[in-house]
Design an enzyme around this catalytic site. Structure first.
Site, PDB file in Angstrom:
ATOM      1  N   ARG A  75       0.849  -1.190   0.000  1.00 60.24           N
ATOM      2  CA  ARG A  75       0.000   0.000   0.000  1.00 60.24           C
ATOM      3  C   ARG A  75       0.885   1.241   0.000  1.00 60.24           C
ATOM      4  O   ARG A  75       1.938   1.255   0.626  1.00 60.24           O
ATOM      5  CB  ARG A  75      -0.886   0.029   1.247  1.00 60.24           C
ATOM      6  CG  ARG A  75      -2.015  -0.978   1.221  1.00 60.24           C
ATOM      7  CD  ARG A  75      -2.967  -0.794   2.383  1.00 60.24           C
ATOM      8  NE  ARG A  75      -2.396  -1.199   3.649  1.00 60.24           N
ATOM      9  CZ  ARG A  75      -1.962  -0.378   4.587  1.00 60.24           C
ATOM     10  NH1 ARG A  75      -2.056   0.925   4.442  1.00 60.24           N
ATOM     11  NH2 ARG A  75      -1.451  -0.834   5.714  1.00 60.24           N
ATOM     12  N   TYR A 104      -1.329  -3.606  -6.777  1.00 61.90           N
ATOM     13  CA  TYR A 104      -1.060  -4.431  -5.589  1.00 61.90           C
ATOM     14  C   TYR A 104      -2.067  -4.244  -4.455  1.00 61.90           C
ATOM     15  O   TYR A 104      -2.404  -3.116  -4.084  1.00 61.90           O
ATOM     16  CB  TYR A 104       0.341  -4.108  -5.042  1.00 61.90           C
ATOM     17  CG  TYR A 104       0.928  -5.253  -4.241  1.00 61.90           C
ATOM     18  CD1 TYR A 104       1.640  -6.266  -4.877  1.00 61.90           C
ATOM     19  CD2 TYR A 104       0.739  -5.362  -2.866  1.00 61.90           C
ATOM     20  CE1 TYR A 104       2.164  -7.336  -4.168  1.00 61.90           C
ATOM     21  CE2 TYR A 104       1.257  -6.429  -2.146  1.00 61.90           C
ATOM     22  CZ  TYR A 104       1.971  -7.410  -2.805  1.00 61.90           C
ATOM     23  OH  TYR A 104       2.487  -8.477  -2.105  1.00 61.90           O
ATOM     24  N   LYS A 110      -9.381  -2.084   1.899  1.00 66.96           N
ATOM     25  CA  LYS A 110      -9.069  -0.900   2.703  1.00 66.96           C
ATOM     26  C   LYS A 110      -9.850   0.334   2.215  1.00 66.96           C
ATOM     27  O   LYS A 110     -10.308   1.144   3.017  1.00 66.96           O
ATOM     28  CB  LYS A 110      -7.572  -0.624   2.669  1.00 66.96           C
ATOM     29  CG  LYS A 110      -6.713  -1.804   3.099  1.00 66.96           C
ATOM     30  CD  LYS A 110      -6.968  -2.207   4.523  1.00 66.96           C
ATOM     31  CE  LYS A 110      -5.951  -3.239   4.993  1.00 66.96           C
ATOM     32  NZ  LYS A 110      -6.225  -3.702   6.354  1.00 66.96           N
ATOM     33  N   HIS A 152     -10.983  -1.721  11.648  1.00 64.97           N
ATOM     34  CA  HIS A 152      -9.852  -2.572  11.255  1.00 64.97           C
ATOM     35  C   HIS A 152      -9.633  -3.613  12.352  1.00 64.97           C
ATOM     36  O   HIS A 152      -8.707  -3.491  13.150  1.00 64.97           O
ATOM     37  CB  HIS A 152      -8.631  -1.643  11.096  1.00 64.97           C
ATOM     38  CG  HIS A 152      -7.441  -2.276  10.473  1.00 64.97           C
ATOM     39  ND1 HIS A 152      -6.169  -1.773  10.626  1.00 64.97           N
ATOM     40  CD2 HIS A 152      -7.305  -3.356   9.679  1.00 64.97           C
ATOM     41  CE1 HIS A 152      -5.307  -2.509   9.954  1.00 64.97           C
ATOM     42  NE2 HIS A 152      -5.970  -3.481   9.372  1.00 64.97           N
ATOM     43  N   SER A 174      -0.687  -3.184  11.759  1.00 63.81           N
ATOM     44  CA  SER A 174      -0.006  -4.209  10.976  1.00 63.81           C
ATOM     45  C   SER A 174       1.197  -4.730  11.775  1.00 63.81           C
ATOM     46  O   SER A 174       1.783  -3.999  12.562  1.00 63.81           O
ATOM     47  CB  SER A 174       0.488  -3.631   9.650  1.00 63.81           C
ATOM     48  OG  SER A 174      -0.578  -3.008   8.984  1.00 63.81           O
ATOM     49  N   CYS A 188       1.298  -7.105  14.137  1.00 60.30           N
ATOM     50  CA  CYS A 188       1.090  -7.488  15.536  1.00 60.30           C
ATOM     51  C   CYS A 188       0.465  -8.880  15.649  1.00 60.30           C
ATOM     52  O   CYS A 188       0.021  -9.284  16.720  1.00 60.30           O
ATOM     53  CB  CYS A 188       0.186  -6.482  16.241  1.00 60.30           C
ATOM     54  SG  CYS A 188       0.967  -4.901  16.536  1.00 60.30           S
ATOM     55  N   ASP A 217      -9.471  -9.254   9.532  1.00 62.47           N
ATOM     56  CA  ASP A 217      -8.966  -7.912   9.240  1.00 62.47           C
ATOM     57  C   ASP A 217      -9.986  -6.784   9.444  1.00 62.47           C
ATOM     58  O   ASP A 217      -9.605  -5.702   9.846  1.00 62.47           O
ATOM     59  CB  ASP A 217      -8.431  -7.865   7.800  1.00 62.47           C
ATOM     60  CG  ASP A 217      -7.537  -6.654   7.530  1.00 62.47           C
ATOM     61  OD1 ASP A 217      -6.746  -6.295   8.428  1.00 62.47           O
ATOM     62  OD2 ASP A 217      -7.626  -6.065   6.439  1.00 62.47           O
ATOM     63  N   ARG A 245       2.209 -11.972  -0.153  1.00 61.71           N
ATOM     64  CA  ARG A 245       0.864 -12.246   0.357  1.00 61.71           C
ATOM     65  C   ARG A 245       0.302 -13.561  -0.149  1.00 61.71           C
ATOM     66  O   ARG A 245       0.687 -14.062  -1.208  1.00 61.71           O
ATOM     67  CB  ARG A 245      -0.083 -11.128  -0.122  1.00 61.71           C
ATOM     68  CG  ARG A 245       0.259  -9.751   0.402  1.00 61.71           C
ATOM     69  CD  ARG A 245      -0.196  -9.589   1.828  1.00 61.71           C
ATOM     70  NE  ARG A 245       0.146  -8.291   2.391  1.00 61.71           N
ATOM     71  CZ  ARG A 245      -0.559  -7.705   3.353  1.00 61.71           C
ATOM     72  NH1 ARG A 245      -1.638  -8.277   3.845  1.00 61.71           N
ATOM     73  NH2 ARG A 245      -0.182  -6.549   3.837  1.00 61.71           N
TER      74      ARG A 245
HETATM   75  C1  OXD Z   1      -2.789  -4.034   6.580  1.00 61.14           C
HETATM   76  C2  OXD Z   1      -3.293  -5.179   5.834  1.00 61.14           C
HETATM   77  O1  OXD Z   1      -1.767  -3.454   6.195  1.00 61.14           O
HETATM   78  O2  OXD Z   1      -4.259  -5.805   6.278  1.00 61.14           O
HETATM   79  O3  OXD Z   1      -3.389  -3.686   7.589  1.00 61.14           O
HETATM   80  O4  OXD Z   1      -2.741  -5.485   4.778  1.00 61.14           O
HETATM   81 MN    MN Z   2      -5.209  -4.845   7.874  1.00 64.30          MN
END
Ligand code: OXD
Ligand code: MN
Length: 601
Positions: free
Chosen positions: A73, A215, A224, A244, A266, A268, A291, A383
């Site tokens: 991102r 991507y 997102k 989130h 992210s 964690c 997510d 991913r």
């Molecule tokens: C993030 C994801 O970056 O879920 O939070 O990819």
């Molecule tokens: Mn996420």
């Protein structure tokens, strides 16, 4: 174009308008069938964009390699183009929407030449659920189509659900690489430079325009862009929450169960927690989502959550049978891998997969790789895209249109000092305060972390709020004002990442986190005990079940200590951070901070 005549007139007109601007070779409306998915995959294998994996090892799986410049991102190219800068607030990039549209229309003009324009009708959430919402993504990337088919529910059934005038979010995406007549395509088309990438949200119009990247969250616009940034604005206006958060179901030995949501930045271990295998006998975790959580009030006054997604878009590196066995089982088949290593026998490999590195493989950039070459085999943000129903511990009710009633919300980040293992909020406002101060240490190699270097990430939404961060926190507070607080989920601040003086993690994490979840469930059920401290309701020594766990009492004491000096420093750092909100800092949060300071002194 003449054949296009959808009964939803607005959709029909929009598709024609976009086709007129982007000038694709043809327009294709996705039906969402398996046959269609297989055909696109086959075409991408033929063109060299996809590599089929060994069907004996990974049936139905494919590998894609992105352009090395298009791997994650792009937050600095993500824009919230609300009418005024004030509405976007201090934490979002803002461009005037008219100006941004002019710039982007220039880019979009003819950008799909030589390509097919795919129209993907998709539902975020089970089709027909009162909590779900519909979007339509127009894209020139077949990679996006196949990923969207896993991550959301797509196709004809969504068009049917829209009827003649159903509401939908317009999502426009282009990789930004038109083809000249006869030009051969590259395997991962994208715009040549970072400043040609735009991930734009127009909150008032409920519209998304993305250009230049193929991507993840930049291109799979349901995730997102829609389910967080746009949905957060819809949620504010309509009185619900788009967050989130993972959603899990926790069942105890007596068969009683509770649903818990969790917001973590992210890195964690959110996906790991969502699919965790508890180490305490008789306890079971099942996954509803990993997510995103959309929560609306039920008739009984409780908050009900759905997972708006239908798949997992998880980070591969670090995923192993030790860290997340259920994810490993989920990605055994029908999975799209992006930017991982390809072994000589047609399987995948990445750093932290838990098996020894093979002597040779092809790395994420398509080059020969050996263990001593000094490079990563997989990109750190490689991913997997896998269907949620393949998860061995998916909760049977994960697609229940009514959602699941949420009893607790976890918030947390990566903190090696100060923040104890678990701390329960004293009331709703205090819980929102905890959510507002959460965050992770910035782990730049060069600096030793201290409290000053915490990246505060309220509810893990910093990159995903579609509007002013102060208004966002006020919305959480207002939810409390409007409801019967006794029915709201209780908020707990957790931290699995405390370190000792030697720099080692004190708490073992992973499946052992179930011990903390158990205490939380006991608290909610009214059976667990706690001590009230200046920072919140915390377990006393002995309140957390550590039977069978090799952890000393002094370590437990350290994990559950209220470190007064550290908290006073923390307060200074929070005050600094709160300045970001200017006069939009909710007064309730300023009050909570003041109360905390008094309680500690
Ligand atoms: C993030 C994801 O970056 O879920 O939070 O990819
Ligand atoms: Mn996420």
């Amino acid at each position: 174009m003449a054949e296009l005549n959808l009964k939803h007139k607005e959709l029909d007109a929009w598709i024609k308008e976009i086709a007129g601007m982007c000038k694709p070779e043809s327009v294709y409306i996705c039906d969402g069938s398996q046959h269609e998915y297989d055909r696109f995959m086959w075409e991408m294998v033929e063109s060299g964009a996809a590599v089929p994996l060994n069907p004996e090892k990974r049936p139905g799986c494919y590998l894609f390699r992105s352009h090395p410049s298009d791997v994650a991102r792009v937050e600095n190219r993500t824009f919230i183009a609300s009418k005024t800068k004030e509405e976007a607030g201090p934490t979002n990039n803002w461009i005037d929407p008219d100006e941004l549209k002019t710039t982007m229309k220039n880019l979009y003009n003819g950008c799909m030449k030589g390509r097919i324009m795919y129209v993907i009708p998709f539902s975020m959430g089970p089709i027909g659920s009162p909590i779900s919402k519909i979007g339509v993504e127009i894209t020139d990337s077949p990679y996006v189509v196949v990923n969207m088919r896993i991550m959301t529910r797509i196709g004809t059934k969504v068009i049917d659900e829209l009827g003649e005038n159903g509401e939908f979010v317009k999502c426009l995406h282009s990789v930004g690489k038109p083809l000249a007549p006869g030009e051969k395509d590259v395997s991962w088309p994208c715009a040549p430079s970072i400043d040609q990438k735009y991930i734009s949200q127009f909150p008032e119009e409920r519209m998304i325009w993305s250009y230049g990247s193929g991507y993840g969250g930049n291109a799979l616009l349901g995730k997102k862009c829609f389910a967080l940034r746009i949905a957060a604005v819809q949620a504010r206006d309509e009185g619900w929450l788009a967050e989130h958060m993972l959603i899990l179901k926790l069942t105890g030995p007596d068969g009683n169960f509770k649903y818990v949501c969790g917001a973590f930045p992210s890195a964690c271990g959110k996906t790991n927690l969502a699919m965790m295998e508890p180490t305490i006998p008789g306890w079971k975790v099942e996954t509803v989502g990993d997510d995103i959580s959309w929560m609306k009030f039920g008739k009984d006054g409780r908050l009900y959550a759905i997972n708006p997604e239908a798949g997992f878009f998880g980070v591969a590196p670090g995923t192993s049978m030790q860290s997340n066995p259920n994810a490993m089982k989920t990605i055994q088949k029908n999975t799209i891998f992006t930017n991982v290593g390809l072994t000589d026998d047609g399987d995948v490999w990445w750093e932290g997969i838990g098996t020894p590195a093979p002597d040779h493989l092809i790395d994420w950039e398509g080059n020969d790789w050996t263990p001593d070459c000094g490079r990563n085999a997989a990109h750190p943000n490689a991913r997997f895209t896998a269907p949620a129903y393949q998860c061995p511990v998916i909760a049977p009710e994960w697609e229940d249109p009514a959602g699941v009633p949420v009893s607790a919300i976890l918030v947390g980040g990566r903190r090696k000092t100060t923040i104890p293992l678990v701390n329960g909020s004293l009331n709703w406002n205090h819980g929102i305060f905890l959510g507002s101060i959460m965050g992770s240490e910035i782990t730049t190699a060069a600096i030793t972390d201290n409290v000053g270097q915490v990246r505060r990430d309220p509810f893990a939404m910093l990159p995903f709020m579609g509007y002013h961060a102060g208004d966002y926190l006020q919305h959480w507070l207002n939810i409390g004002k409007k409801s019967d607080m006794s029915k709201l989920p209780r908020i707990y601040y957790v931290n699995w990442f405390r370190k000792n003086a030697e720099g080692k993690f004190i708490w073992p994490g992973y499946g052992e986190n179930s011990r903390v979840l158990k205490w939380i469930v006991e608290r909610i059920s009214g059976t667990g005990s706690a001590v009230t401290t200046p920072i919140g309701n915390m377990p006393g020594i002995g309140d957390i079940d550590i039977s069978g766990l090799d952890i000393s009492e002094s370590d437990m004491a350290e994990l559950l200590k209220v470190d007064k000096e550290a908290w006073l420093l923390e307060i200074e750092s929070i005050k600094e951070n709160y300045k970001t909100y200017g006069d939009k800092l909710p007064k309730e949060l300023a009050e909570e901070l003041a109360k905390l300071e008094i309680a500690l002194k």
